[in-house]
Design a protein around this motif. Structure first.
Motif, PDB file in Angstrom:
ATOM      1  N   GLN A  82       0.826  -1.201   0.000  1.00 31.16           N
ATOM      2  CA  GLN A  82       0.000   0.000   0.000  1.00 31.16           C
ATOM      3  C   GLN A  82       0.866   1.260   0.000  1.00 31.16           C
ATOM      4  OE1 GLN A  82      -3.284   0.286  -0.362  1.00 31.16           O
ATOM      5  NE2 GLN A  82      -3.043   2.507  -0.359  1.00 31.16           N
ATOM      6  N   LEU A  83       1.902   1.253   0.839  1.00 29.36           N
ATOM      7  CA  LEU A  83       2.796   2.404   0.918  1.00 29.36           C
ATOM      8  C   LEU A  83       3.575   2.589  -0.376  1.00 29.36           C
ATOM      9  CD1 LEU A  83       3.682   4.589   2.917  1.00 29.36           C
ATOM     10  CD2 LEU A  83       5.529   3.060   3.667  1.00 29.36           C
ATOM     11  N   GLY A  84       3.987   1.465  -0.984  1.00 28.84           N
ATOM     12  CA  GLY A  84       4.720   1.540  -2.236  1.00 28.84           C
ATOM     13  C   GLY A  84       3.884   2.124  -3.352  1.00 28.84           C
ATOM     14  N   ARG A  85       2.607   1.700  -3.430  1.00 25.58           N
ATOM     15  CA  ARG A  85       1.716   2.247  -4.470  1.00 25.58           C
ATOM     16  C   ARG A  85       1.464   3.734  -4.262  1.00 25.58           C
ATOM     17  NH1 ARG A  85      -0.950  -2.816  -3.808  1.00 25.58           N
ATOM     18  NH2 ARG A  85      -2.395  -1.886  -2.300  1.00 25.58           N
ATOM     19  N   THR A  86       1.534   4.170  -3.011  1.00 22.17           N
ATOM     20  CA  THR A  86       1.328   5.590  -2.716  1.00 22.17           C
ATOM     21  C   THR A  86       2.557   6.430  -3.023  1.00 22.17           C
ATOM     22  OG1 THR A  86      -0.213   5.007  -0.940  1.00 22.17           O
ATOM     23  CG2 THR A  86       0.676   7.241  -0.922  1.00 22.17           C
ATOM     24  N   LEU A  87       3.731   5.900  -2.667  1.00 21.12           N
ATOM     25  CA  LEU A  87       4.962   6.675  -2.806  1.00 21.12           C
ATOM     26  C   LEU A  87       5.545   6.639  -4.211  1.00 21.12           C
ATOM     27  CD1 LEU A  87       6.830   5.776   0.526  1.00 21.12           C
ATOM     28  CD2 LEU A  87       5.551   7.857  -0.014  1.00 21.12           C
ATOM     29  N   ALA A  88       5.355   5.543  -4.946  1.00 18.79           N
ATOM     30  CA  ALA A  88       5.989   5.394  -6.261  1.00 18.79           C
ATOM     31  C   ALA A  88       5.652   6.535  -7.223  1.00 18.79           C
ATOM     32  CB  ALA A  88       5.617   4.043  -6.874  1.00 18.79           C
ATOM     33  N   PRO A  89       4.380   6.954  -7.354  1.00 22.18           N
ATOM     34  CA  PRO A  89       4.090   8.063  -8.277  1.00 22.18           C
ATOM     35  C   PRO A  89       4.712   9.390  -7.862  1.00 22.18           C
ATOM     36  CG  PRO A  89       2.087   6.834  -7.739  1.00 22.18           C
ATOM     37  CD  PRO A  89       3.148   6.390  -6.780  1.00 22.18           C
ATOM     38  N   MET A  90       5.144   9.490  -6.585  1.00 22.82           N
ATOM     39  CA  MET A  90       5.722  10.740  -6.102  1.00 22.82           C
ATOM     40  C   MET A  90       7.192  10.877  -6.454  1.00 22.82           C
ATOM     41  SD  MET A  90       4.001  10.663  -2.297  1.00 22.82           S
ATOM     42  CE  MET A  90       4.998  12.038  -1.747  1.00 22.82           C
ATOM     43  N   LEU A  91       7.845   9.785  -6.869  1.00 22.34           N
ATOM     44  CA  LEU A  91       9.291   9.802  -7.052  1.00 22.34           C
ATOM     45  C   LEU A  91       9.725  10.816  -8.110  1.00 22.34           C
ATOM     46  CD1 LEU A  91      10.130   5.978  -6.875  1.00 22.34           C
ATOM     47  CD2 LEU A  91      10.475   7.725  -5.113  1.00 22.34           C
ATOM     48  N   VAL A  92       8.993  10.905  -9.222  1.00 19.44           N
ATOM     49  CA  VAL A  92       9.410  11.830 -10.283  1.00 19.44           C
ATOM     50  C   VAL A  92       9.259  13.280  -9.825  1.00 19.44           C
ATOM     51  CG1 VAL A  92       8.947  10.212 -12.152  1.00 19.44           C
ATOM     52  CG2 VAL A  92       7.125  11.716 -11.354  1.00 19.44           C
ATOM     53  N   TYR A  93       8.275  13.542  -8.980  1.00 13.49           N
ATOM     54  CA  TYR A  93       8.087  14.905  -8.480  1.00 13.49           C
ATOM     55  C   TYR A  93       9.157  15.252  -7.444  1.00 13.49           C
ATOM     56  CZ  TYR A  93       3.695  14.093 -10.839  1.00 13.49           C
ATOM     57  OH  TYR A  93       2.762  13.774 -11.791  1.00 13.49           O
ATOM     58  N   LEU A  94       9.553  14.264  -6.645  1.00 14.84           N
ATOM     59  CA  LEU A  94      10.670  14.482  -5.734  1.00 14.84           C
ATOM     60  C   LEU A  94      11.956  14.731  -6.504  1.00 14.84           C
ATOM     61  CD1 LEU A  94       9.911  11.702  -3.068  1.00 14.84           C
ATOM     62  CD2 LEU A  94       9.536  14.174  -2.857  1.00 14.84           C
ATOM     63  N   LEU A  95      12.134  14.012  -7.620  1.00 17.82           N
ATOM     64  CA  LEU A  95      13.290  14.248  -8.485  1.00 17.82           C
ATOM     65  C   LEU A  95      13.264  15.673  -9.024  1.00 17.82           C
ATOM     66  CD1 LEU A  95      15.741  13.259 -10.206  1.00 17.82           C
ATOM     67  CD2 LEU A  95      14.066  12.563 -11.933  1.00 17.82           C
ATOM     68  N   MET A  96      12.086  16.120  -9.458  1.00 13.58           N
ATOM     69  CA  MET A  96      11.964  17.479  -9.988  1.00 13.58           C
ATOM     70  C   MET A  96      12.321  18.515  -8.929  1.00 13.58           C
ATOM     71  SD  MET A  96       8.652  19.318 -11.739  1.00 13.58           S
ATOM     72  CE  MET A  96       7.683  19.255 -10.219  1.00 13.58           C
ATOM     73  N   ILE A  97      11.832  18.327  -7.708  1.00 18.26           N
ATOM     74  CA  ILE A  97      12.132  19.266  -6.629  1.00 18.26           C
ATOM     75  C   ILE A  97      13.634  19.310  -6.346  1.00 18.26           C
ATOM     76  CG2 ILE A  97      11.836  19.682  -4.153  1.00 18.26           C
ATOM     77  CD1 ILE A  97       8.987  18.517  -4.467  1.00 18.26           C
ATOM     78  N   ALA A  98      14.260  18.124  -6.306  1.00 19.39           N
ATOM     79  CA  ALA A  98      15.697  18.063  -6.019  1.00 19.39           C
ATOM     80  C   ALA A  98      16.509  18.769  -7.099  1.00 19.39           C
ATOM     81  CB  ALA A  98      16.133  16.600  -5.892  1.00 19.39           C
ATOM     82  N   ILE A  99      16.153  18.552  -8.362  1.00 15.14           N
ATOM     83  CA  ILE A  99      16.907  19.170  -9.458  1.00 15.14           C
ATOM     84  C   ILE A  99      16.691  20.679  -9.478  1.00 15.14           C
ATOM     85  CG2 ILE A  99      17.018  19.365 -11.977  1.00 15.14           C
ATOM     86  CD1 ILE A  99      16.730  16.343 -12.105  1.00 15.14           C
ATOM     87  N   LEU A 100      15.467  21.132  -9.204  1.00 15.33           N
ATOM     88  CA  LEU A 100      15.201  22.568  -9.193  1.00 15.33           C
ATOM     89  C   LEU A 100      15.901  23.261  -8.030  1.00 15.33           C
ATOM     90  CD1 LEU A 100      11.442  22.807 -10.250  1.00 15.33           C
ATOM     91  CD2 LEU A 100      13.489  23.205 -11.626  1.00 15.33           C
ATOM     92  N   CYS A 101      16.065  22.552  -6.922  1.00 14.67           N
ATOM     93  CA  CYS A 101      16.839  23.127  -5.820  1.00 14.67           C
ATOM     94  C   CYS A 101      18.307  23.276  -6.204  1.00 14.67           C
ATOM     95  CB  CYS A 101      16.717  22.242  -4.570  1.00 14.67           C
ATOM     96  SG  CYS A 101      15.085  22.303  -3.795  1.00 14.67           S
ATOM     97  N   TRP A 102      18.793  22.350  -7.014  1.00 15.39           N
ATOM     98  CA  TRP A 102      20.195  22.372  -7.454  1.00 15.39           C
ATOM     99  C   TRP A 102      20.382  23.325  -8.624  1.00 15.39           C
ATOM    100  CZ3 TRP A 102      22.143  18.642 -11.563  1.00 15.39           C
ATOM    101  CH2 TRP A 102      23.506  18.851 -11.826  1.00 15.39           C
ATOM    102  N   ARG A 103      19.493  23.228  -9.633  1.00 17.67           N
ATOM    103  CA  ARG A 103      19.550  24.095 -10.813  1.00 17.67           C
ATOM    104  C   ARG A 103      18.144  24.641 -11.075  1.00 17.67           C
ATOM    105  NH1 ARG A 103      24.088  23.769 -13.948  1.00 17.67           N
ATOM    106  NH2 ARG A 103      22.920  24.538 -15.743  1.00 17.67           N
ATOM    107  N   PRO A 104      17.868  25.857 -10.629  1.00 18.93           N
ATOM    108  CA  PRO A 104      16.500  26.406 -10.737  1.00 18.93           C
ATOM    109  C   PRO A 104      15.966  26.491 -12.160  1.00 18.93           C
ATOM    110  CG  PRO A 104      17.811  27.699  -9.190  1.00 18.93           C
ATOM    111  CD  PRO A 104      18.748  26.744  -9.852  1.00 18.93           C
ATOM    112  N   ASN A 105      16.836  26.566 -13.165  1.00 23.62           N
ATOM    113  CA  ASN A 105      16.385  26.633 -14.554  1.00 23.62           C
ATOM    114  C   ASN A 105      16.359  25.270 -15.235  1.00 23.62           C
ATOM    115  OD1 ASN A 105      16.054  29.483 -14.639  1.00 23.62           O
ATOM    116  ND2 ASN A 105      18.269  29.715 -14.827  1.00 23.62           N
TER     117      ASN A 105
END
Length: 307
Positions: free
Chosen positions: A275-298
């Motif tokens: 259940q937790l995996g099905r909930t968290l898996a779709p969030m991974l790409v958005y977490l990736l986006m947040i991490a990259i934007l924190c590193w390179r805002p553009n």
């Protein structure tokens, strides 16, 4: 485990290639024209429906694909000349509202013409088999063909944008649209070419995915969201960034959905882990986006450019 990982990485690459085909046109439209087009996912859907129609009418997958591409080019031209050209100088909110309305209209038109029931496109017989991957695992030949076709298009786009006069104008337009216009370049014609080509790429993605996914009126919604994630990660206006970001998103999304629950089972009860995996898996790409934007805002290859 390693064999399963390799299989999922290959599936992720194939998904990433589809995302790139949609995001490449979208990043050109957004980066050069400064135009937010929420209807780009609808073009992906229309391409799939046209493919289903032409393939069924001709009885041949390849002929159906050959008819879908120019048809999507015409659709893009008509939309740009009839609707979108009037929105270029309008605020972004007006563009969002107008293109969202077009999404709703297109969805209803599709239901009126083709119905709400999903359609299927037969896979070409020459690409219907599978090839050994590792051990007992096999990978569908058609998915491999999608990867190769996407790589070929990526190389073609790289050549056009980096080695031709049209590409020079596109790069210049992305950096400073007003300066390019002042030098005598017909910006309206350039916009028309960019939009029509972007529509054809989105339609091509919908056409080639139709044999492995059902063709339905809502198929463009989810891929549009991920396409915007791709262009934000890669950098607005960067086709190279869109390609790398699409592969990252495709692999992380695919691998995360399979291995996330498996890893969570090491710390949680299997039912809770699933259940937790099905909930968290779709969030991974958005977490990736947040991490990259924190590193390179553009974004990875984005840059600030004057309009």
């Amino acid at each position: 485990m390693s064999t399963l990982l390799l299989l999922q990485v290959m599936n992720g690459v194939q998904f990433g290639i589809l995302l790139f085909l949609v995001a490449a046109g979208l990043t050109l439209i957004f980066g050069i024209m400064d135009f937010i087009n929420l209807a780009h996912g609808a073009l992906y859907m229309v391409g799939a429906y046209l493919m289903a129609t032409f393939a069924a009418t001709t009885g041949n997958f390849w002929l159906g694909l050959a008819l879908t591409l120019p048809a999507m080019l015409v659709v893009g031209l008509l939309l740009e000349l009839g609707i979108f050209r009037k929105l270029y100088q309008r605020p972004h909110l007006d563009q969002v509202l107008a293109t969202f309305a077009l999404v709703l209209i297109t969805s209803e038109l599709v239901k009126m013409i083709w119905g709400a029931a999903p359609l299927n496109v037969p896979m070409p017989e020459s690409l219907s088999g599978s090839m050994p991957l590792a051990g007992p695992m096999r990978f569908p030949v058609y998915r491999l063909a999608i990867i190769l076709a996407g790589l070929g298009l990526a190389l073609g786009l790289w050549y056009v944008i980096g080695r031709t006069r049209l590409g020079m104008l596109l790069r210049a337009g992305a950096s400073n649209r007003n300066m390019v216009s002042a030098l005598g370049v017909d910006i309206s014609r350039l916009f028309t070419v960019v939009f029509a080509f972007g529509a054809m790429l989105a339609g091509f993605a919908g056409a080639i995915v139709s044999p492995i996914l059902s063709v339905d009126p809502g198929m463009g919604d989810s891929i549009l969201i991920l396409a915007f994630v791709v262009i934000v990660i890669g950098g607005v206006g960067s086709v190279r960034g869109a390609f790398i970001a699409a592969l990252l998103v495709g692999i992380i999304d695919t691998v995360g959905r399979i291995f996330g629950p498996m890893l969570l089972k090491m710390a949680f009860d299997p039912a809770v882990a699933n259940q937790l995996g099905r909930t968290l898996a779709p969030m991974l790409v958005y977490l990736l986006m947040i991490a990259i934007l924190c590193w390179r805002p553009n974004g990875l290859f984005g840059r600030s450019h004057a309009k």
